[in-house]
Write an enzyme that holds these catalytic residues in place. Structure first.
Site, PDB file in Angstrom:
ATOM      1  N   ASN A  91      12.930  55.117  43.405  1.00 24.59           N
ATOM      2  CA  ASN A  91      14.389  54.770  42.957  1.00 24.59           C
ATOM      3  C   ASN A  91      14.467  53.277  42.868  1.00 24.59           C
ATOM      4  O   ASN A  91      15.458  52.855  41.967  1.00 24.59           O
ATOM      5  CB  ASN A  91      15.363  55.401  43.804  1.00 24.59           C
ATOM      6  CG  ASN A  91      15.227  56.848  43.704  1.00 24.59           C
ATOM      7  OD1 ASN A  91      14.614  57.302  42.849  1.00 24.59           O
ATOM      8  ND2 ASN A  91      16.132  57.497  44.690  1.00 24.59           N
ATOM      9  N   ASN A 191      10.538  55.296  36.969  1.00 22.90           N
ATOM     10  CA  ASN A 191      10.493  56.420  37.958  1.00 22.90           C
ATOM     11  C   ASN A 191      11.710  57.360  37.693  1.00 22.90           C
ATOM     12  O   ASN A 191      12.873  56.874  37.691  1.00 22.90           O
ATOM     13  CB  ASN A 191      10.796  55.699  39.253  1.00 22.90           C
ATOM     14  CG  ASN A 191      10.746  56.772  40.463  1.00 22.90           C
ATOM     15  OD1 ASN A 191       9.713  57.322  40.851  1.00 22.90           O
ATOM     16  ND2 ASN A 191      12.226  56.618  40.849  1.00 22.90           N
ATOM     17  N   GLU A 192      11.340  58.820  37.813  1.00 25.52           N
ATOM     18  CA  GLU A 192      12.291  59.642  37.790  1.00 25.52           C
ATOM     19  C   GLU A 192      13.361  59.684  37.030  1.00 25.52           C
ATOM     20  O   GLU A 192      14.821  59.710  37.386  1.00 25.52           O
ATOM     21  CB  GLU A 192      12.887  59.904  39.361  1.00 25.52           C
ATOM     22  CG  GLU A 192      11.646  60.481  40.269  1.00 25.52           C
ATOM     23  CD  GLU A 192      12.245  60.839  41.580  1.00 25.52           C
ATOM     24  OE1 GLU A 192      13.495  60.704  42.022  1.00 25.52           O
ATOM     25  OE2 GLU A 192      11.332  61.574  42.343  1.00 25.52           O
ATOM     26  N   GLU A 312       4.598  61.350  43.500  1.00 25.82           N
ATOM     27  CA  GLU A 312       5.404  61.702  44.786  1.00 25.82           C
ATOM     28  C   GLU A 312       5.354  63.062  45.154  1.00 25.82           C
ATOM     29  O   GLU A 312       5.625  64.015  44.349  1.00 25.82           O
ATOM     30  CB  GLU A 312       6.896  61.356  44.365  1.00 25.82           C
ATOM     31  CG  GLU A 312       7.092  59.657  44.456  1.00 25.82           C
ATOM     32  CD  GLU A 312       8.626  59.343  44.527  1.00 25.82           C
ATOM     33  OE1 GLU A 312       9.363  59.932  45.005  1.00 25.82           O
ATOM     34  OE2 GLU A 312       8.751  58.337  43.601  1.00 25.82           O
ATOM     35  N   GLN A 365       5.799  58.789  51.521  1.00 23.04           N
ATOM     36  CA  GLN A 365       5.183  57.328  51.438  1.00 23.04           C
ATOM     37  C   GLN A 365       4.177  56.942  52.552  1.00 23.04           C
ATOM     38  O   GLN A 365       3.931  57.913  53.347  1.00 23.04           O
ATOM     39  CB  GLN A 365       6.484  56.421  51.295  1.00 23.04           C
ATOM     40  CG  GLN A 365       7.379  56.939  50.325  1.00 23.04           C
ATOM     41  CD  GLN A 365       8.571  55.751  49.983  1.00 23.04           C
ATOM     42  OE1 GLN A 365       8.529  54.530  50.506  1.00 23.04           O
ATOM     43  NE2 GLN A 365       9.377  56.052  49.190  1.00 23.04           N
TER      44      GLN A 365
HETATM   45  O1  AHR Z   1      10.273  58.828  47.833  1.00 25.51           O
HETATM   46  C1  AHR Z   1      11.653  58.492  48.136  1.00 25.51           C
HETATM   47  C2  AHR Z   1      12.333  58.711  46.763  1.00 25.51           C
HETATM   48  O2  AHR Z   1      12.376  60.128  46.319  1.00 25.51           O
HETATM   49  C3  AHR Z   1      11.761  57.763  45.763  1.00 25.51           C
HETATM   50  O3  AHR Z   1      12.603  56.645  45.623  1.00 25.51           O
HETATM   51  C4  AHR Z   1      12.334  58.686  44.466  1.00 25.51           C
HETATM   52  O4  AHR Z   1      11.512  58.495  43.580  1.00 25.51           O
HETATM   53  C5  AHR Z   1      12.270  60.271  45.111  1.00 25.51           C
HETATM   54  O5  AHR Z   1      13.492  60.823  44.789  1.00 25.51           O
END
Ligand code: AHR
Length: 515
Positions: A91, A191-192, A312, A365
């Site tokens: 995010n 991203n997303e 992810e 992560q």
């Molecule tokens: O990995 C944590 C968050 O999860 C990331 O920032 C986002 O891409 C997802 O929603």
């Protein structure tokens, strides 16, 4: 006995579970799926909580080197077998201006950060990240700001990192101490962007318009780069996730090399078998997107190969705020237990079973934030999820084999029956080793299996790696991270068959020399 095909694996469903559970794994090494791409053992580092600051980077710490990189963390990352690192988010990427993170550190601005609500000091930026990747020996993967950012910023970012001629942004890079281009190959087109929580969230159509222009401009800065489109992260009811991927693939099929998927799972109902039933969602999401890729390419004379980047994935449900994106408070410091370690095998088995199309994956992560490595200012500990990740990573570059798995099954609600034994098989052609990865999802049943290699022998000595712990909720902490660890042993095989009993709730990797 009824037979059904689950993601390329034939599962025979026993009508009822007999007391003695019997399974069968039949291997034909000629039935190959594809290469287990080394990039499926990728990871991810976001500017969030203590992932970068206090995780990878802690200048002034006695544990850090002259550049501020934590040496103990680098060593743990090395042990994890990480091949790739995605950065700067997540995010965070959707509000990030990369120009804030270059040049003399004292001149870099501190900015309020919009995705997670903290203050971003910008002391770790593009040069720090790319040098870190070189130090650790991982491939960098940079995600552009397709939320609040612009096409031109994305293009300039590629110029800064990859340009070898004497252009303005190449000069800036040189001024900042780096002569040669970094040659960053992998670039995420946001991203997303499908998620309403995302800064600069867009409709699929608006996203395609932006991403198409960004791809064009970025490729003009360096036409050798590989691009990853923002696929589905939002699977909430009503999200219409299939439509999102279809529109993105249709609109970007001439430009992209990958489409991303994101999945987080949780065991909030405290039901192991239900928790591990998530493999059905993962298998289904991959299969659906694979079909959409084929559909988008069907009318093309010379289709560009497009793969899935599962960029992810993890277990994440305890360390969420009141609201998922509660600003400034959510640091996502999950403490993982033994059952989460089992879930690592479940995800990786699924990626390997789809090795023809899943060509990249990034655990979210790497450190502190939903991560296998957990630090404080004095050191670190390894979470139980660390060990399966490290062990599976040894299979990078192997060939995935489409094995026949006959397993007793269980049901969760109205779902299709789920095999208790969740498996993947890979072959290391060079070394001549066969790997049989088996997750026994059953909370109560040990399952005896007959493993048979119909294309050769299994060798006399078989290595067993196993995670099998009585307490599903067992965790690690500082100074006590030896409890939930794998055990290893050697068993004797003969000919091409082997009988092995997979203990209840366990993850096992059998490694046999094949001829
Ligand atoms: O990995 C944590 C968050 O999860 C990331 O920032 C986002 O891409 C997802 O929603």
């Amino acid at each position: 006995m009824r037979k059904t095909l689950v993601s390329g694996i034939l599962v025979c469903m026993a009508a009822a579970l007999a007391p003695a559970q019997q399974a069968h794994i039949k291997i034909d090494t000629d039935r190959t799926i594809g290469e287990v791409d080394p990039l499926i053992f990728g990871n991810f580092a976001e500017h969030l909580g203590r992932c970068i600051y206090g995780g990878l980077y802690e200048p002034g710490s006695p544990l850090a080197d002259a550049e501020g990189y934590r040496k103990d963390v680098m060593e743990a990352i090395h042990g994890l077998g990480v091949t790739m690192l995605r950065w700067p988010g997540g995010n965070f990427a959707s509000g990030y201006n990369w120009k804030d993170g270059i040049g003399p550190k004292k001149d870099r601005p501190v900015r309020p950060e919009g995705a997670w609500g903290s203050l971003e000091p910008n002391q770790f930026g593009t040069d720090e990240f790319l040098k870190y990747c070189e130090r650790v020996g991982v491939t960098p993967y940079v995600c552009i700001n397709a939320g609040l950012g612009t096409v031109e910023e994305a293009r300039q970012w590629v110029e800064y990192t990859n340009e070898s001629r004497d252009t303005y942004w190449a000069q800036q890079r040189r001024k900042n101490g780096r002569q040669e281009p970094y040659k960053v190959k992998y670039w995420g087109l946001g991203n997303e962007i499908d998620g309403p929580w995302q800064l600069g969230h867009k409709s699929a159509e608006d996203y395609v318009k932006f991403a198409l222009e960004a791809a064009k401009a970025m490729r003009r800065a360096d036409d050798s780069i590989k691009l990853i489109a923002s696929g589905s992260s939002n699977f909430r009811p009503g999200s219409n996730w299939i439509q999102w991927n279809q529109t993105v693939l249709e609109g970007l099929k001439s430009e992209i090399d990958y489409i991303s998927l994101h999945t987080y799972i949780g065991n909030s109902k405290n039901n192991l078998e239900q928790f591990l039933a998530a493999s059905q969602d993962i298998d289904q999401r991959i299969a659906v997107v694979e079909g959409l890729i084929r559909a988008a390419q069907a009318s093309m004379e010379r289709p560009r190969p497009i793969y899935i980047a599962y960029d992810e994935w993890n277990v994440w449900y305890r360390a969420r705020g009141e609201s998922e994106f509660e600003t400034g408070k959510t640091r996502l410091e999950e403490i993982y237990n033994f059952e989460d370690a089992l879930a690592m095998g479940m995800f990786l088995n699924s990626f390997i079973r789809h090795a023809n199309v899943v060509k990249m994956a990034n655990l979210a992560q790497v450190v502190n934030v939903i991560a296998p490595i957990f630090t404080n200012e004095k050191g670190l500990f390894l979470q139980p999820i660390y060990f399966p990740l490290a062990e599976y990573a040894k299979q990078r570059g192997n060939v995935a084999i489409d094995a026949l798995i006959v397993s007793p099954t269980y049901r969760v609600g109205a779902r299709e029956p789920i095999p208790y034994l969740d498996s993947s098989v890979t072959l290391d052609k060079k070394g001549g080793y066969l790997y049989v990865n088996v997750l026994n999802k059953s909370e109560k049943l040990d399952i005896a299996a007959r493993i048979e290699n119909i294309t050769g022998t299994l060798g006399a000595s078989i290595d067993v790696w196993q995670m099998d712990y009585p307490d599903l909720k067992a965790t690690h902490t500082f100074g006590a991270d030896k409890k939930v660890r794998p055990s290893t042993k050697t068993i004797v095989g003969s000919g091409n068959k082997l009988n092995y009993t997979f203990p209840k709730h366990s993850l096992t990797i059998l490694r046999a020399k094949v001829s």
